[in-house]
Design a protein around this motif. Structure first.
Motif, mmCIF file in Angstrom:
data_model
loop_
_atom_site.group_PDB
_atom_site.id
_atom_site.type_symbol
_atom_site.label_atom_id
_atom_site.label_comp_id
_atom_site.label_asym_id
_atom_site.label_seq_id
_atom_site.Cartn_x
_atom_site.Cartn_y
_atom_site.Cartn_z
ATOM 1 N N ALA A 69 -26.200 43.677 16.352
ATOM 2 C CA ALA A 69 -26.780 42.627 15.514
ATOM 3 C C ALA A 69 -26.556 41.243 16.125
ATOM 4 N N GLU A 70 -25.367 41.019 16.679
ATOM 5 C CA GLU A 70 -25.096 39.707 17.287
ATOM 6 C C GLU A 70 -25.964 39.478 18.513
ATOM 7 N N LEU A 71 -26.152 40.508 19.323
ATOM 8 C CA LEU A 71 -27.022 40.383 20.487
ATOM 9 C C LEU A 71 -28.450 40.055 20.065
ATOM 10 N N LEU A 72 -28.951 40.748 19.057
ATOM 11 C CA LEU A 72 -30.331 40.548 18.630
ATOM 12 C C LEU A 72 -30.546 39.168 18.023
ATOM 13 N N THR A 73 -29.590 38.700 17.251
ATOM 14 C CA THR A 73 -29.727 37.384 16.617
ATOM 15 C C THR A 73 -29.857 36.287 17.663
ATOM 16 N N GLY A 74 -29.010 36.358 18.692
ATOM 17 C CA GLY A 74 -29.106 35.372 19.752
ATOM 18 C C GLY A 74 -30.377 35.518 20.566
ATOM 19 N N LEU A 75 -30.835 36.749 20.729
ATOM 20 C CA LEU A 75 -32.015 37.013 21.541
ATOM 21 C C LEU A 75 -33.277 36.460 20.915
ATOM 22 N N LEU A 76 -33.425 36.591 19.600
ATOM 23 C CA LEU A 76 -34.667 36.163 18.973
ATOM 24 C C LEU A 76 -34.903 34.675 19.181
ATOM 25 N N SER A 77 -33.841 33.882 19.110
ATOM 26 C CA SER A 77 -33.984 32.444 19.339
ATOM 27 C C SER A 77 -34.492 32.177 20.753
ATOM 28 N N THR A 78 -33.935 32.888 21.730
ATOM 29 C CA THR A 78 -34.379 32.738 23.113
ATOM 30 C C THR A 78 -35.841 33.132 23.252
ATOM 31 N N TRP A 79 -36.232 34.187 22.556
ATOM 32 C CA TRP A 79 -37.597 34.682 22.654
ATOM 33 C C TRP A 79 -38.602 33.727 22.008
ATOM 34 N N LEU A 80 -38.172 32.977 20.997
ATOM 35 C CA LEU A 80 -39.085 32.069 20.309
ATOM 36 C C LEU A 80 -39.221 30.721 21.011
ATOM 37 N N ASP A 81 -38.246 30.351 21.819
ATOM 38 C CA ASP A 81 -38.263 29.025 22.439
ATOM 39 C C ASP A 81 -39.535 28.734 23.238
ATOM 40 N N PRO A 82 -40.045 29.664 24.055
ATOM 41 C CA PRO A 82 -41.272 29.351 24.799
ATOM 42 C C PRO A 82 -42.468 29.040 23.897
ATOM 43 N N LEU A 83 -42.556 29.710 22.746
ATOM 44 C CA LEU A 83 -43.654 29.451 21.818
ATOM 45 C C LEU A 83 -43.478 28.096 21.154
ATOM 46 N N ARG A 84 -42.230 27.766 20.827
ATOM 47 C CA ARG A 84 -41.960 26.454 20.222
ATOM 48 C C ARG A 84 -42.290 25.308 21.173
ATOM 49 N N ALA A 85 -42.246 25.594 22.475
ATOM 50 C CA ALA A 85 -42.446 24.539 23.472
ATOM 51 C C ALA A 85 -43.911 24.153 23.655
ATOM 52 N N ILE A 86 -44.851 24.894 23.069
ATOM 53 C CA ILE A 86 -46.260 24.520 23.167
ATOM 54 C C ILE A 86 -46.470 23.187 22.453
ATOM 55 N N ASP A 87 -47.021 22.224 23.152
ATOM 56 C CA ASP A 87 -47.189 20.861 22.626
ATOM 57 C C ASP A 87 -48.598 20.693 22.058
ATOM 58 N N PRO A 88 -48.737 20.498 20.745
ATOM 59 C CA PRO A 88 -50.067 20.319 20.147
ATOM 60 C C PRO A 88 -50.818 19.106 20.707
ATOM 61 N N GLU A 89 -50.087 18.152 21.271
ATOM 62 C CA GLU A 89 -50.720 16.947 21.818
ATOM 63 C C GLU A 89 -51.045 17.098 23.305
ATOM 64 N N GLY A 90 -50.682 18.229 23.898
ATOM 65 C CA GLY A 90 -50.908 18.421 25.322
ATOM 66 C C GLY A 90 -52.322 18.884 25.633
ATOM 67 N N GLU A 91 -52.591 19.065 26.922
ATOM 68 C CA GLU A 91 -53.875 19.600 27.361
ATOM 69 C C GLU A 91 -53.876 21.100 27.065
ATOM 70 N N PRO A 92 -54.822 21.607 26.259
ATOM 71 C CA PRO A 92 -54.750 22.987 25.763
ATOM 72 C C PRO A 92 -54.569 24.047 26.837
#
Length: 210
Positions: A69-92
């Motif tokens: 459970a501890e491994l998975l909890t930390g992993l999900l945050s890492t897995w979501l970071d690239p999606l969070r990094a998409i900039d709505p104001e950037g060039e699509p």
């Protein structure tokens, strides 16, 4: 055997040695879980891989489930970071290609974590179900709304936003989850040498506005 004092419930109060041993256990468990899956992994194997006795391991984690459970909890945050990094104001197109590269980098740099995540999904996500339908779903909904806005403005080709995200996951995580198959077919060549260029071509053709 000397009695071991009870460990603090939170991370506060742990000594440097305790933190190092917990990290060693998590690192060893990541190897074991990614190779054998949850069912195949045992506390004995994890303890041996961490260079600890089983009683010593149980001082830091009460069960195999707790480590997992501890491994998975930390992993999900890492897995979501690239999606969070998409900039709505950037060039699509630039933003989407950068997302593809970030996901491919995760597969190259964190293959064990990718396989751990894949194994959890194949088990029906018993530990991540709430997070998948909560945090992940909300983030995908938010990102899909950004893509729909870009499409409406004519800055991105008319694609299904969510299925496009699924396609990026599938084509990038494949390089970690099926690395044995890929390496066998390529005969020892580095699979990532041509993967980035290939995927950039694929998604440029899919997403570039017509």
């Amino acid at each position: 055997m000397a009695e071991i004092p009870a460990e603090p419930q939170s991370g506060r109060g742990r000594t440097r040695i305790q933190k190092a041993k917990r990290q060693a256990i998590l690192e060893a468990a990541l190897d074991v879980f990614s190779q054998d899956g949850f069912r195949g992994a045992t506390l004995d194997r994890i303890a041996t891989a961490a260079g600890l006795s089983k009683p010593n391991l149980l001082y830091y984690f009460p069960s195999k489930e707790a480590i997992y459970a501890e491994l998975l909890t930390g992993l999900l945050s890492t897995w979501l970071d690239p999606l969070r990094a998409i900039d709505p104001e950037g060039e699509p197109l630039d933003e989407m290609l950068a997302y593809v590269r970030r996901k491919l980098d995760l597969s190259r740099d964190f293959p064990r974590e990718s396989r751990l995540f894949a194994n959890e999904i194949l088990r029906g996500a018993p530990n991540l179900g709430d997070l998948l339908s909560g945090d992940l779903r909300a983030l995908v909904d938010q990102t899909a709304a950004v893509l729909r806005g870009w499409i409406a403005e004519g800055r991105l080709a008319p694609v299904d936003p969510k299925h496009t995200i699924f396609s990026i996951w599938a084509l990038t995580q494949h390089y970690a989850d099926f690395d044995v198959q890929i390496c066998a077919v390529l005969g020892g060549d580095d699979p990532f040498d041509g993967a980035a260029t290939h995927l950039e071509t694929v998604f440029t053709r899919l997403l570039a506005p017509r």
